[in-house]
Write a protein that holds these residues in place. Structure first.
Motif, mmCIF file in Angstrom:
data_model
loop_
_atom_site.group_PDB
_atom_site.id
_atom_site.type_symbol
_atom_site.label_atom_id
_atom_site.label_comp_id
_atom_site.label_asym_id
_atom_site.label_seq_id
_atom_site.Cartn_x
_atom_site.Cartn_y
_atom_site.Cartn_z
ATOM 1 N N PHE A 122 0.830 -1.200 0.000
ATOM 2 C CA PHE A 122 0.000 0.000 0.000
ATOM 3 C C PHE A 122 0.867 1.253 0.000
ATOM 4 O O PHE A 122 0.521 2.275 -0.614
ATOM 5 N N ALA A 123 2.025 1.183 0.667
ATOM 6 C CA ALA A 123 2.945 2.325 0.710
ATOM 7 C C ALA A 123 3.400 2.722 -0.685
ATOM 8 O O ALA A 123 3.640 3.903 -0.953
ATOM 9 N N LEU A 124 3.499 1.750 -1.600
ATOM 10 C CA LEU A 124 3.927 2.060 -2.964
ATOM 11 C C LEU A 124 2.916 2.971 -3.654
ATOM 12 O O LEU A 124 3.284 3.956 -4.296
ATOM 13 N N MET A 125 1.634 2.642 -3.528
ATOM 14 C CA MET A 125 0.606 3.466 -4.166
ATOM 15 C C MET A 125 0.492 4.822 -3.474
ATOM 16 O O MET A 125 0.337 5.856 -4.121
ATOM 17 N N PHE A 126 0.551 4.822 -2.153
ATOM 18 C CA PHE A 126 0.503 6.083 -1.401
ATOM 19 C C PHE A 126 1.677 6.971 -1.807
ATOM 20 O O PHE A 126 1.508 8.172 -2.061
ATOM 21 N N GLY A 127 2.872 6.385 -1.883
ATOM 22 C CA GLY A 127 4.056 7.151 -2.257
ATOM 23 C C GLY A 127 3.956 7.702 -3.659
ATOM 24 O O GLY A 127 4.358 8.839 -3.919
ATOM 25 N N PHE A 128 3.397 6.908 -4.580
ATOM 26 C CA PHE A 128 3.241 7.409 -5.941
ATOM 27 C C PHE A 128 2.299 8.606 -5.961
ATOM 28 O O PHE A 128 2.579 9.605 -6.641
ATOM 29 N N THR A 129 1.187 8.522 -5.248
ATOM 30 C CA THR A 129 0.203 9.610 -5.253
ATOM 31 C C THR A 129 0.821 10.899 -4.729
ATOM 32 O O THR A 129 0.654 11.970 -5.327
ATOM 33 N N ILE A 130 1.544 10.811 -3.628
ATOM 34 C CA ILE A 130 2.197 11.997 -3.064
ATOM 35 C C ILE A 130 3.276 12.502 -4.012
ATOM 36 O O ILE A 130 3.398 13.717 -4.269
ATOM 37 N N GLY A 131 4.085 11.584 -4.542
ATOM 38 C CA GLY A 131 5.135 11.980 -5.469
ATOM 39 C C GLY A 131 4.586 12.624 -6.727
ATOM 40 O O GLY A 131 5.151 13.596 -7.243
ATOM 41 N N TYR A 132 3.487 12.087 -7.232
ATOM 42 C CA TYR A 132 2.842 12.634 -8.426
ATOM 43 C C TYR A 132 2.396 14.081 -8.191
ATOM 44 O O TYR A 132 2.631 14.962 -9.024
ATOM 45 N N ILE A 133 1.780 14.331 -7.039
ATOM 46 C CA ILE A 133 1.319 15.683 -6.717
ATOM 47 C C ILE A 133 2.505 16.628 -6.582
ATOM 48 O O ILE A 133 2.489 17.754 -7.108
ATOM 49 N N LEU A 134 3.556 16.185 -5.882
ATOM 50 C CA LEU A 134 4.741 17.030 -5.697
ATOM 51 C C LEU A 134 5.413 17.337 -7.035
ATOM 52 O O LEU A 134 5.827 18.485 -7.280
ATOM 53 N N GLU A 135 5.510 16.329 -7.888
ATOM 54 C CA GLU A 135 6.158 16.542 -9.183
ATOM 55 C C GLU A 135 5.361 17.524 -10.036
ATOM 56 O O GLU A 135 5.944 18.421 -10.659
ATOM 57 N N ARG A 136 4.063 17.376 -10.049
ATOM 58 C CA ARG A 136 3.236 18.267 -10.867
ATOM 59 C C ARG A 136 3.246 19.701 -10.355
ATOM 60 O O ARG A 136 3.274 20.659 -11.125
ATOM 61 N N GLU A 137 3.243 19.864 -9.040
ATOM 62 C CA GLU A 137 3.144 21.194 -8.448
ATOM 63 C C GLU A 137 4.486 21.918 -8.342
ATOM 64 O O GLU A 137 4.537 23.144 -8.443
ATOM 65 N N TYR A 138 5.572 21.175 -8.124
ATOM 66 C CA TYR A 138 6.833 21.833 -7.796
ATOM 67 C C TYR A 138 8.034 21.465 -8.686
ATOM 68 O O TYR A 138 9.053 22.158 -8.656
ATOM 69 N N VAL A 139 7.940 20.377 -9.454
ATOM 70 C CA VAL A 139 9.089 19.944 -10.249
ATOM 71 C C VAL A 139 8.859 20.145 -11.738
ATOM 72 O O VAL A 139 9.612 20.860 -12.407
ATOM 73 N N SER A 140 7.854 19.495 -12.272
ATOM 74 C CA SER A 140 7.496 19.607 -13.695
ATOM 75 C C SER A 140 8.687 19.348 -14.619
ATOM 76 O O SER A 140 9.044 20.178 -15.451
ATOM 77 N N PHE A 141 9.318 18.208 -14.463
ATOM 78 C CA PHE A 141 10.446 17.874 -15.336
ATOM 79 C C PHE A 141 9.923 17.414 -16.699
ATOM 80 O O PHE A 141 8.749 17.083 -16.862
ATOM 81 N N GLU A 142 10.794 17.384 -17.673
ATOM 82 C CA GLU A 142 10.447 16.888 -19.007
ATOM 83 C C GLU A 142 11.501 15.880 -19.444
ATOM 84 O O GLU A 142 12.647 15.937 -18.988
ATOM 85 N N VAL A 143 11.100 14.972 -20.312
ATOM 86 C CA VAL A 143 12.093 14.062 -20.880
ATOM 87 C C VAL A 143 12.986 14.870 -21.808
ATOM 88 O O VAL A 143 12.653 15.986 -22.221
ATOM 89 N N ILE A 144 14.130 14.327 -22.127
ATOM 90 C CA ILE A 144 15.123 15.041 -22.941
ATOM 91 C C ILE A 144 14.569 15.330 -24.333
ATOM 92 O O ILE A 144 14.019 14.445 -24.991
#
Length: 303
Positions: free
Chosen positions: A205-227
């Motif tokens: 369950f921690a894997l899905m929880f971690g993905f959800t939090i990571g997804y929100i953080l990436e969208r809001e604060y990181v927004s990386f792009e592939v090369i």
């Protein structure tokens, strides 16, 4: 869950597959089963997310973490025993057949992986390949005699349906910019953690929880792009993506091993409430690092 009444109905199917074993089929079905195991899936999805196509990669990761959590919850709830050692069956590759039997984790993972890829690429040959790989993975679990037929059928159905649902949820989240549906779907799975009190399920369950939090953080604060491949040689692309993969995987190892070392100082007993809480934090942190932390490093390092 006691399924002894049904075992004698399913056993002949497993005995049939055992009767046709030969070196060529052994290699074929070992290929199908190994292709769905954690190292292979993690490496491919990491490359997809970090280096090839961020949108496809994160949907694959969301579907995989969600299905892994669902599979673990159902397994720990029904507690169906595997066919290993029954009816004269000689099971193969039993070292990867851990935990309970229903539904098949390998089958559900394969179905999830290939369904999430096929519905995004929308190419006929990918749909065909996806069907072959998912069904092949399921049959391989019967051939190896580590699952009952009903486990495989359930894995196929759940993997397909839950993957479609999760991808739709992510599509809606990206269009609306809101995350309430992604957070809401965590609730019943979190409740199962309290009901089951299972150390293994807590990690899943921690894997899905971690993905959800990571997804929100990436969208809001990181927004990386592939090369951006424009105006770059194949050699430059491979070099940059190689750096991304190496740094990303190393960062995951540092987080995992670092937290394991730190948490070992707490002296929590295996299976205790504190142990499960620390495992939950550790596994969540590793996924957050993969989804948001590593991409943040890529941006800071200019790769």
């Amino acid at each position: 869950m006691n399924i002894n009444y049904f075992e004698h109905i399913q056993a002949p199917i497993l005995l049939f597959f055992q009767s046709i074993r030969n070196p060529i089929l052994n290699l074929l079905f070992l290929f199908f089963t190994i292709s769905t195991e954690t190292p292979v899936v993690v490496i491919f999805t990491a490359i997809m997310y970090w280096c090839i196509d961020k949108k496809i990669g994160r949907r694959m990761l969301y579907a995989l973490t969600g299905n892994i959590a669902l599979n673990g919850a159902i397994k720990d709830y029904f507690k169906v025993e595997r066919p290993i050692g029954k009816f004269g069956l000689e099971s193969m590759r039993v070292e990867t057949a851990t935990g309970y039997s229903f539904p098949s984790g390998h089958t559900q993972t394969a179905t999830t992986f290939w369904t999430s890829l096929a519905v995004q690429l929308k190419k006929k040959w990918v749909y065909v390949l996806a069907a072959v790989m998912a069904i092949g993975a399921g049959i391989s679990r019967l051939y190896l005699a580590v699952h009952w037929p009903m486990d495989v059928v359930a894995g196929l159905i759940l993997g397909f349906l839950f993957t479609i649902l999760l991808i739709k949820i992510m599509d809606r989240s990206e269009k609306s910019g809101k995350y309430w549906e992604m957070i809401l779907i965590l609730v019943p799975l979190a409740i199962m953690a309290f009901v089951l009190k299972s150390s293994d399920y807590t990690k899943l369950f921690a894997l899905m929880f971690g993905f959800t939090i990571g997804y929100i953080l990436e969208r809001e604060y990181v927004s990386f792009e592939v090369i951006d491949r424009k105006n770059m040689s194949n050699g430059e692309i491979i070099k940059k993506n190689g750096k991304r993969f190496l740094i990303g995987m190393l960062s995951l190892g540092v987080v995992y091993l670092g937290l394991k070392l730190v948490f070992s100082l707490f002296g929590a007993a295996d299976g205790s409430t504190l142990d499960m809480v620390l495992d939950f934090v550790r596994y969540s942190a590793v996924v957050i690092q993969g989804v948001a932390g590593a991409p943040y490093l890529f941006k800071k390092m200019g790769i």
